[in-house]
Design a protein around this motif. Structure first.
Motif, PDB file in Angstrom:
ATOM      1  N   LYS A  17       0.812  -1.252   0.061  1.00 42.93           N
ATOM      2  CA  LYS A  17      -0.169   0.006  -0.259  1.00 42.93           C
ATOM      3  C   LYS A  17       0.894   1.277  -0.037  1.00 42.93           C
ATOM      4  O   LYS A  17       0.450   2.312  -0.685  1.00 42.93           O
ATOM      5  N   ALA A  18       2.045   1.223   0.400  1.00 40.22           N
ATOM      6  CA  ALA A  18       3.084   2.138   0.695  1.00 40.22           C
ATOM      7  C   ALA A  18       4.070   2.348  -0.486  1.00 40.22           C
ATOM      8  O   ALA A  18       4.701   3.406  -0.612  1.00 40.22           O
ATOM      9  N   GLU A  19       3.902   1.306  -1.380  1.00 38.33           N
ATOM     10  CA  GLU A  19       5.251   1.388  -2.524  1.00 38.33           C
ATOM     11  C   GLU A  19       5.408   2.620  -3.305  1.00 38.33           C
ATOM     12  O   GLU A  19       6.507   2.958  -3.443  1.00 38.33           O
ATOM     13  N   MET A  20       4.198   3.036  -3.446  1.00 33.67           N
ATOM     14  CA  MET A  20       4.289   4.243  -4.588  1.00 33.67           C
ATOM     15  C   MET A  20       5.371   5.387  -4.051  1.00 33.67           C
ATOM     16  O   MET A  20       5.630   6.244  -4.659  1.00 33.67           O
ATOM     17  N   PHE A  21       4.911   5.443  -2.704  1.00 35.68           N
ATOM     18  CA  PHE A  21       5.558   6.648  -1.870  1.00 35.68           C
ATOM     19  C   PHE A  21       7.070   6.433  -1.519  1.00 35.68           C
ATOM     20  O   PHE A  21       7.854   7.236  -1.539  1.00 35.68           O
ATOM     21  N   LEU A  22       7.550   5.038  -1.480  1.00 34.41           N
ATOM     22  CA  LEU A  22       8.798   4.563  -1.076  1.00 34.41           C
ATOM     23  C   LEU A  22       9.884   4.672  -1.952  1.00 34.41           C
ATOM     24  O   LEU A  22      10.412   3.909  -2.389  1.00 34.41           O
ATOM     25  N   THR A  23      10.038   5.940  -2.708  1.00 33.97           N
ATOM     26  CA  THR A  23      10.929   5.799  -4.086  1.00 33.97           C
ATOM     27  C   THR A  23      12.356   5.746  -3.385  1.00 33.97           C
ATOM     28  O   THR A  23      12.531   6.380  -2.250  1.00 33.97           O
ATOM     29  N   PRO A  24      13.073   5.466  -4.335  1.00 31.28           N
ATOM     30  CA  PRO A  24      14.823   5.349  -4.035  1.00 31.28           C
ATOM     31  C   PRO A  24      15.056   6.758  -3.541  1.00 31.28           C
ATOM     32  O   PRO A  24      15.833   6.633  -2.488  1.00 31.28           O
ATOM     33  N   GLU A  25      14.981   7.831  -3.950  1.00 35.56           N
ATOM     34  CA  GLU A  25      15.213   9.065  -3.740  1.00 35.56           C
ATOM     35  C   GLU A  25      14.496   9.455  -2.259  1.00 35.56           C
ATOM     36  O   GLU A  25      15.467   9.925  -1.440  1.00 35.56           O
ATOM     37  N   TYR A  26      13.578   9.153  -1.932  1.00 36.86           N
ATOM     38  CA  TYR A  26      12.859   9.478  -0.676  1.00 36.86           C
ATOM     39  C   TYR A  26      13.516   8.718   0.283  1.00 36.86           C
ATOM     40  O   TYR A  26      13.877   9.272   1.418  1.00 36.86           O
ATOM     41  N   LEU A  27      13.842   7.309   0.230  1.00 42.20           N
ATOM     42  CA  LEU A  27      14.532   6.524   1.256  1.00 42.20           C
ATOM     43  C   LEU A  27      15.958   7.068   1.522  1.00 42.20           C
ATOM     44  O   LEU A  27      16.185   7.177   2.590  1.00 42.20           O
ATOM     45  N   GLU A  28      16.656   7.328   0.382  1.00 41.15           N
ATOM     46  CA  GLU A  28      17.925   7.645   0.402  1.00 41.15           C
ATOM     47  C   GLU A  28      17.970   8.985   1.311  1.00 41.15           C
ATOM     48  O   GLU A  28      18.837   9.177   2.265  1.00 41.15           O
ATOM     49  N   ARG A  29      17.106  10.039   1.075  1.00 39.38           N
ATOM     50  CA  ARG A  29      17.235  11.175   1.921  1.00 39.38           C
ATOM     51  C   ARG A  29      16.740  10.812   3.281  1.00 39.38           C
ATOM     52  O   ARG A  29      17.390  11.541   4.268  1.00 39.38           O
ATOM     53  N   LEU A  30      15.697   9.823   3.531  1.00 37.54           N
ATOM     54  CA  LEU A  30      15.510   9.624   4.833  1.00 37.54           C
ATOM     55  C   LEU A  30      16.361   8.992   5.648  1.00 37.54           C
ATOM     56  O   LEU A  30      16.622   9.271   6.922  1.00 37.54           O
ATOM     57  N   SER A  31      17.112   8.275   5.131  1.00 40.11           N
ATOM     58  CA  SER A  31      18.231   7.610   5.574  1.00 40.11           C
ATOM     59  C   SER A  31      19.609   8.507   6.107  1.00 40.11           C
ATOM     60  O   SER A  31      19.941   8.598   7.211  1.00 40.11           O
ATOM     61  N   ASP A  32      19.659   9.487   5.062  1.00 37.72           N
ATOM     62  CA  ASP A  32      20.661  10.423   5.130  1.00 37.72           C
ATOM     63  C   ASP A  32      20.411  11.399   6.530  1.00 37.72           C
ATOM     64  O   ASP A  32      21.117  11.627   7.452  1.00 37.72           O
ATOM     65  N   ASP A  33      18.943  11.603   6.495  1.00 32.33           N
ATOM     66  CA  ASP A  33      18.801  12.639   7.547  1.00 32.33           C
ATOM     67  C   ASP A  33      18.619  12.004   8.971  1.00 32.33           C
ATOM     68  O   ASP A  33      19.208  12.525   9.976  1.00 32.33           O
ATOM     69  N   GLN A  34      18.525  10.674   8.664  1.00 35.75           N
ATOM     70  CA  GLN A  34      18.789   9.915  10.249  1.00 35.75           C
ATOM     71  C   GLN A  34      20.213   9.732  10.636  1.00 35.75           C
ATOM     72  O   GLN A  34      20.605   9.933  11.901  1.00 35.75           O
ATOM     73  N   GLU A  35      20.850   9.575   9.766  1.00 35.33           N
ATOM     74  CA  GLU A  35      22.365   9.230  10.016  1.00 35.33           C
ATOM     75  C   GLU A  35      23.072  10.878  10.514  1.00 35.33           C
ATOM     76  O   GLU A  35      23.528  10.642  11.351  1.00 35.33           O
ATOM     77  N   GLU A  36      22.461  11.864   9.878  1.00 35.34           N
ATOM     78  CA  GLU A  36      22.969  13.126  10.231  1.00 35.34           C
ATOM     79  C   GLU A  36      22.405  13.338  11.562  1.00 35.34           C
ATOM     80  O   GLU A  36      23.349  13.961  12.674  1.00 35.34           O
ATOM     81  N   ARG A  37      21.411  13.145  12.239  1.00 34.91           N
ATOM     82  CA  ARG A  37      20.680  13.342  13.321  1.00 34.91           C
ATOM     83  C   ARG A  37      21.595  12.449  14.405  1.00 34.91           C
ATOM     84  O   ARG A  37      22.075  13.208  15.417  1.00 34.91           O
ATOM     85  N   CYS A  38      21.964  11.313  14.065  1.00 35.02           N
ATOM     86  CA  CYS A  38      22.661  10.526  15.111  1.00 35.02           C
ATOM     87  C   CYS A  38      24.088  11.025  15.436  1.00 35.02           C
ATOM     88  O   CYS A  38      24.624  11.119  16.366  1.00 35.02           O
ATOM     89  N   ARG A  39      24.570  11.453  14.072  1.00 29.34           N
ATOM     90  CA  ARG A  39      26.084  12.075  14.181  1.00 29.34           C
ATOM     91  C   ARG A  39      25.991  13.273  15.020  1.00 29.34           C
ATOM     92  O   ARG A  39      26.969  13.389  15.916  1.00 29.34           O
ATOM     93  N   ARG A  40      25.048  14.036  14.898  1.00 33.81           N
ATOM     94  CA  ARG A  40      24.991  15.211  15.783  1.00 33.81           C
ATOM     95  C   ARG A  40      24.948  14.929  17.461  1.00 33.81           C
ATOM     96  O   ARG A  40      25.466  15.467  17.948  1.00 33.81           O
ATOM     97  N   VAL A  41      23.893  14.096  17.739  1.00 28.47           N
ATOM     98  CA  VAL A  41      23.842  13.897  18.996  1.00 28.47           C
ATOM     99  C   VAL A  41      25.173  12.936  19.585  1.00 28.47           C
ATOM    100  O   VAL A  41      25.618  13.266  20.762  1.00 28.47           O
ATOM    101  N   ALA A  42      25.990  12.131  18.803  1.00 32.84           N
ATOM    102  CA  ALA A  42      27.126  11.508  19.320  1.00 32.84           C
ATOM    103  C   ALA A  42      28.064  12.459  19.207  1.00 32.84           C
ATOM    104  O   ALA A  42      29.086  12.414  20.467  1.00 32.84           O
ATOM    105  N   LYS A  43      28.156  13.575  18.648  1.00 27.58           N
ATOM    106  CA  LYS A  43      29.341  14.748  18.686  1.00 27.58           C
ATOM    107  C   LYS A  43      29.035  15.629  19.677  1.00 27.58           C
ATOM    108  O   LYS A  43      29.770  15.859  20.444  1.00 27.58           O
ATOM    109  N   GLU A  44      27.735  15.941  19.922  1.00 27.60           N
ATOM    110  CA  GLU A  44      27.682  16.795  21.139  1.00 27.60           C
ATOM    111  C   GLU A  44      25.840  16.389  21.851  1.00 27.60           C
ATOM    112  O   GLU A  44      24.938  16.773  21.038  1.00 27.60           O
ATOM    113  N   PHE A  45      25.856  15.432  22.812  1.00 23.74           N
ATOM    114  CA  PHE A  45      24.502  15.025  23.298  1.00 23.74           C
ATOM    115  C   PHE A  45      23.704  16.389  23.894  1.00 23.74           C
ATOM    116  O   PHE A  45      24.344  17.279  24.431  1.00 23.74           O
ATOM    117  N   PRO A  46      22.369  16.793  23.293  1.00 25.01           N
ATOM    118  CA  PRO A  46      21.659  17.982  23.681  1.00 25.01           C
ATOM    119  C   PRO A  46      21.583  17.920  25.181  1.00 25.01           C
ATOM    120  O   PRO A  46      21.610  17.036  25.985  1.00 25.01           O
TER     121      PRO A  46
END
Length: 238
Positions: A17-46
Motif C-alpha cells: 500500500k505504501a510502495e508508490m511513496f517509498l521511492t529510492p530518492e525518498y528513502l535515501e534522503r530519509l536514511s541520510d537525515d537519520q544518520e545526520e541526526r545521530c552524528r550530531r547527537v554523538a558529537k554533542e548530546f543535547p
C-alpha cells in the motif's frame, strides 16, 4: 514465554500500500537525515531545553510540566547518553504513576544515542490502549504484555529484532541504512493505518487536508525538525 512474531504476509500488505511513496530518492534522503541526526547527537548530546524541544513527544509540553520534571530527569541524562534503556525504565517504574510521554521521550534519546536500541514511541506500542504499529503486524500481540516497564521494553525490543531478521531476508527498504529499517518500517505501517482509518471514518474534504504520506512518515520519525530547523529538503512529496 512466547516470543513476539511478525506476520510476514501482513507486513507485506502494508508495504504494498505504501510502495508508490517509498521511492529510492525518498528513502535515501530519509536514511541520510537519520544518520545526520545521530552524528550530531554523538558529537554533542543535547541539553535542556533541547531535550524537550527536539523530541517529538515533548515539543509541545507545557512550561509547567517541564519545570516539574526537569529536576527529576536531569540525573538520568547520562544514562540516556549511554543508551541504558532497561535501567532508565526501572527507575521510571519505581516512581509509580508516570505521564504518557515519558517512556517515548526517554527511549527516543536512547535510540539516537544508539540506533540499535529501540525507540518505544507511543505510535509503536501503547499498552494502555492496545494500539500501535507493532500490534498491527504481530502474529501474537499478547506476547508484548508484561508486568513492568523494563520487561515490556525487552519484549518490544524482541519484536523489533524479529522484524530486523525479517527485513534482512527481503529487499524491502534496501535504500535505507540497515540500522534504520525497523523504525522506518513501523512508521510506514502506522502511516498506512492512519490513512486507511481516515478514508473509512472521515469525510473526503477532511482527508484532503492531511499531510502527504511521505511527510507523515517523516513526522512520526521526528526528522522534519531538528535543532529548530528542518534537516532535509523542504519538499517531500515523493
Amino acid at each position: 514465554m512466547t516470543a513476539p512474531l511478525i506476520d510476514a504476509a501482513v507486513l507485506n500488505e502494508f508495504f504494498e500500500k505504501a510502495e508508490m511513496f517509498l521511492t529510492p530518492e525518498y528513502l535515501e534522503r530519509l536514511s541520510d537525515d537519520q544518520e545526520e541526526r545521530c552524528r550530531r547527537v554523538a558529537k554533542e548530546f543535547p541539553q535542556w531545553p533541547e531535550l524537550w524541544d527536539w523530541a517529538p513527544a515533548t515539543r509541545r509540553l507545557s512550561l509547567e510540566d517541564r519545570k516539574l520534571w526537569e529536576p527529576r530527569l536531569d540525573p538520568l541524562v547520562a544514562h540516556l547518553k549511554e543508551a541504558d534503556g532497561p535501567d532508565v525504565l526501572q527507575t521510571f517504574q519505581s516512581w509509580g504513576d508516570i505521564p504518557k510521554w515519558l517512556v517515548d521521550w526517554a527511549t527516543f534519546w536512547i535510540h539516537l544515542a544508539n540506533p540499535k536500541a529501540v525507540w518505544w514511541a507511543r505510535w509503536v506500542y501503547t499498552p494502555t490502549t492496545e494500539t500501535g504499529a507493532l500490534l498491527l503486524v504481530l502474529d501474537n500481540p499478547a506476547a508484548l504484555k508484561q508486568d513492568t516497564l523494563s520487561l515490556a521494553y525487552v519484549r518490544v525490543s524482541d519484536a523489533v529484532q524479529y522484524l530486523v531478521a525479517l527485513l534482512e531476508s527481503t529487499r524491502a527498504l534496501e535504500r535505507l541504512s540497515p540500522v534504520f529499517r525497523p523504525m522506518v518500517t513501523l512508521a510506514v505501517v502506522y502511516s498506512v493505518y492512519m490513512f486507511t482509518m481516515a478514508s473509512w471514518k472521515l469525510s473526503e474534504e477532511f482527508t484532503q487536508v492531511l499531510p502527504p504520506f511521505p511527510v507523515v512518515v517523516r513526522t512520526l520519525l521526528g526528522v522534519n525538525r531538528w535543532g529548530g530547523s528542518q534537516i532535509g529538503p523542504k519538499s517531500h512529496s515523493n
